[in-house]
Design an enzyme around this catalytic site. Structure first.
Site, short mmCIF file in Angstrom:
data_model
loop_
_atom_site.label_atom_id
_atom_site.label_comp_id
_atom_site.label_asym_id
_atom_site.label_seq_id
_atom_site.Cartn_x
_atom_site.Cartn_y
_atom_site.Cartn_z
N ALA A 109 0.82 -1.20 0.00
CA ALA A 109 0.00 0.00 0.00
C ALA A 109 0.86 1.26 0.00
O ALA A 109 1.93 1.30 0.61
CB ALA A 109 -0.92 0.00 1.21
N LEU A 142 3.00 -1.57 4.07
CA LEU A 142 3.46 -0.30 3.50
C LEU A 142 4.57 -0.58 2.50
O LEU A 142 5.64 -1.07 2.86
CB LEU A 142 3.94 0.62 4.63
N CYS A 143 4.31 -0.23 1.25
CA CYS A 143 5.18 -0.65 0.15
C CYS A 143 6.61 -0.12 0.29
O CYS A 143 7.57 -0.81 -0.06
CB CYS A 143 4.58 -0.18 -1.17
N TYR A 144 6.75 1.10 0.81
CA TYR A 144 8.08 1.69 0.89
C TYR A 144 9.00 0.99 1.89
O TYR A 144 10.21 1.22 1.89
CB TYR A 144 7.97 3.18 1.25
#
Length: 263
Positions: free
Chosen positions: A77, A138-140
């Protein structure tokens, strides 16, 4: 041949519809496409296979006036903050040299567009898998071959999808990072604002620059990364617009797709 589409801020649903429309139309075109765009309102995007309820705070997203959209690509996300992110999408024919590489190799090659752009702007950056192997919501915080890192912190990541005709990769260039807002909309158990600040950065921390100058550098950077010597700037074709409108109505504005991943 590379077509450059400089797009304005668009609705999150429509941004994803346009990217997919360009990919689905690639077989009928004689050029690849780089599209640069922003978001209005802010969007929270899910990776193709993510569980929405387990990954994001759906009601908080609505309360803040943001829109939740599921990407056609994988990954985790992301918050796409209005005014504070430039997103790129690259669509290549599978005949392209980069598209014949593995997903990891091609993702890294395409992400060099961000690398070269930031170097043009005078920043010291590199590409490496910065995050963890764990599948964070969380993609990062996930590690990827296309992570662009500035001062030891991730400023850009990307995700990719392919069909039997074309490759689509889209990625982000964060301009300003506000961890408190990210944690309001994305579920990241045990992750603090300070932890995110140590791992993620926005370009405006390092340079005072206008959007038009960033876009100009991005066009130059991706032209170099994609090894294109014939470049032209254009808008979407009428067929792409029609297809994007249909995808917007039937797929990307549908809760069935965005919440459940079902078309």
């Amino acid at each position: 041949m590379l077509r450059i589409v400089i797009d304005g801020p668009r609705d999150p649903f429509y941004n994803m519809a346009i990217d997919e429309a360009i990919m689905l139309s690639r077989e009928k075109a004689n050029y690849n496409t780089l599209r640069l765009y922003m978001w209005s309102p802010s969007g929270v995007s899910l990776g193709r296979s993510q569980n929405a309820k387990n990954s994001v705070y759906i009601e908080k997203i609505k309360e803040l006036g943001f829109k939740l959209v599921r990407r056609p690509t994988g990954g985790g996300a992301l918050l796409h903050p209005e005014d504070y992110e430039i997103t790129y999408s690259v669509v290549l024919s599978l005949d392209n040299e980069i598209a014949r590489m593995s997903v990891d190799e091609s993702a890294s090659e395409i992400a060099k567009g961000i690398l070269y752009a930031l170097q043009i702007l005078g920043e010291n950056v590199n590409i490496r898998g910065l995050g963890d192997k764990e599948k964070h919501n969380l993609c990062y915080l996930r590690s990827g071959s296309s992570d662009v890192v500035i001062a030891g912190r991730k400023i850009s990541g990307s995700a990719q999808v392919r069909d039997d005709k074309a490759l689509l990769q889209h990625g982000t260039l964060l301009l300003k990072f506000e961890p408190e807002t990210w944690l309001k909309v994305i579920k990241a158990p045990g992750v603090t604002e300070d932890f995110l600040k140590d791992r993620i950065a926005g370009l405006f921390e390092f340079i005072d620059i206008g959007i038009s100058d960033i876009l100009e550098a991005l066009v130059k950077g991706f032209t170099k990364a994609l090894n294109e010597d014939r470049v032209f700037t254009s808008s979407l074709t009428s067929n792409e617009v029609q297809l994007a409108n249909r995808l917007y109505r039937e797929k990307y504005s549908s809760e069935r797709w965005n919440l459940l991943g079902i078309q």
